[in-house]
Design a protein around this motif. Sequence first.
Motif, short mmCIF file in Angstrom:
data_model
loop_
_atom_site.label_atom_id
_atom_site.label_comp_id
_atom_site.label_asym_id
_atom_site.label_seq_id
_atom_site.Cartn_x
_atom_site.Cartn_y
_atom_site.Cartn_z
N VAL A 35 0.86 -1.19 0.00
CA VAL A 35 0.00 0.00 0.00
C VAL A 35 0.89 1.23 0.00
O VAL A 35 1.72 1.42 0.90
CB VAL A 35 -0.94 0.03 1.22
CG1 VAL A 35 -1.79 1.30 1.20
CG2 VAL A 35 -1.83 -1.21 1.24
N ALA A 56 -2.01 4.64 8.15
CA ALA A 56 -0.83 3.87 7.76
C ALA A 56 -0.41 2.92 8.88
O ALA A 56 -0.02 1.77 8.63
CB ALA A 56 0.31 4.81 7.40
N ALA A 60 -0.32 -1.13 8.51
CA ALA A 60 1.00 -1.77 8.59
C ALA A 60 0.95 -3.10 9.33
O ALA A 60 1.90 -3.89 9.24
CB ALA A 60 1.99 -0.83 9.29
N HIS A 63 -0.05 -5.14 6.00
CA HIS A 63 0.39 -4.72 4.66
C HIS A 63 1.79 -4.10 4.76
O HIS A 63 2.21 -3.66 5.84
CB HIS A 63 -0.57 -3.67 4.08
CG HIS A 63 -2.00 -4.13 3.98
ND1 HIS A 63 -2.52 -4.70 2.85
CD2 HIS A 63 -3.00 -4.10 4.91
CE1 HIS A 63 -3.80 -4.99 3.07
NE2 HIS A 63 -4.11 -4.65 4.31
N VAL A 65 3.47 -0.91 4.04
CA VAL A 65 2.96 0.44 3.82
C VAL A 65 4.11 1.42 3.61
O VAL A 65 5.08 1.43 4.37
CB VAL A 65 2.09 0.90 5.01
CG1 VAL A 65 1.54 2.31 4.76
CG2 VAL A 65 0.94 -0.08 5.25
N VAL A 85 6.12 1.74 9.13
CA VAL A 85 5.77 2.50 7.92
C VAL A 85 7.03 3.11 7.31
O VAL A 85 7.81 3.77 7.99
CB VAL A 85 4.75 3.61 8.26
CG1 VAL A 85 4.45 4.46 7.02
CG2 VAL A 85 3.47 3.01 8.83
#
Length: 445
Positions: A35, A56, A60, A63, A65, A85
């Motif tokens: 992402v 975010a 995280a 994903h 991020v 992140v």
Amino acid sequence: MRALARKGKSAMVRLYRGYNRRKVQKAPPPSTRQVRILLLHANGMGGTIRTVFNLASYLAENHEVEIVSILKEAEEPFFPIDPRVKFRFLDDRLKPSPDPLRAMLSKMPSRIIPKEESAYHRFNLWTDLKLTRYIRSLDTGVLMGTRPGLNLAMAQLALPSVITIGQEHVALRTQAEPMQELIKWRYRRLDALVTLTKADLKDYRETLPKKPRKLTRIPNAVPPMTGGTAKLDAKVAITVGRMTRIKGYHRLITAWETVAAAHPDWTLRIFGAGPQEDNLRLQIAEAGLEGKVELPGPTSDVGAELEKASIYVLSSRHEGFPMTILEAMAKGLSIVSFNSPHGPKEMITNEVDGLLVKPRTNANLAASISRVIEDEQLRRDLAARALETARTYDVEVIGQKWDALMAELLARRNGTYVRPQPATPAEEPGDTPESNVVELRPPCP
């Protein structure tokens, strides 16, 4: 001549689409594993940055991020950020570069970002080049924009194999007419458009002739804050935001003249910085409000400052979805706000978890603030119910809506999406129950 130009443009479009098709054929399968979130300046301060960091951090968990900032104008982020992140900066303006191409293009205005975009002056041909190269380098994953100019660029430049999500933090009706025209025709290329309010969702549904694959509302979540709830015994009213005309601080200071005359032991604190700061200081001095109205500057620990107050005041001319109201509610403050239709009106139930005031009426604002000051029971009742409202915006509650949205968009790409049953009358428009958001057949990894 015009006919020749049209033919040339048509040929270029065909070449561009053909190039996209060839790139997509070589691209990996659709995925939501990665992402990327486009921001104007990640190391700046503002509500959009704070909410993007919050989202975010939630994403995280499952994903990879990355926040992609167009500009870097400060060495470190103003707000704390989850270490999971990652950051990428396209134009580092802190470091001078000997690159003659950068020097030349940085002096030329942007051709990608519309002139009507409020941050147009921050872009140039160099940022156009860097942004274009970055977007075109992606062939899978999720790409999310966070302002109209970036959403429009993303819709125009992203490969079809990339899942694109436009996020709007500003109401459609506040955009200039040329910007609204571009939005009408380009946003249809997005996989999803996410608004913060029901009013804005309704405006997009009525305005867009052709809509993105998914048009939905997901409000911001309450960000994590230090400390506990306010004790409501401090004789302090507070507001937080950039010092611009749209925030209406000049009206708030005028209203405070009346409040201070009746309640000289109360103080107003306006946290933030911006182009109106000098004007506001002059207004305070001319009104004889030194010591009664304070401008402490920006703060990175909003929670700590809210906790020291009893009343939160919002005096903006209009708002998208003011995070500071959510933060104040989560800290258990009494809220007094102008009745802006796209934000406060949806977030606050008048006389229940806050007081809504007719917009741009200084006398009414002063009267409502004085009412909360004078009626301690009202102050505590509003604050208690504000805490209950804030819980409906918990990061886990809002995060699950983002999880459901990305699962649905991936299922649409994989051909496994099953349309949900129609919403019942009791359900809010645009807020589909999670059990009906998407069915995967079979489940996607």
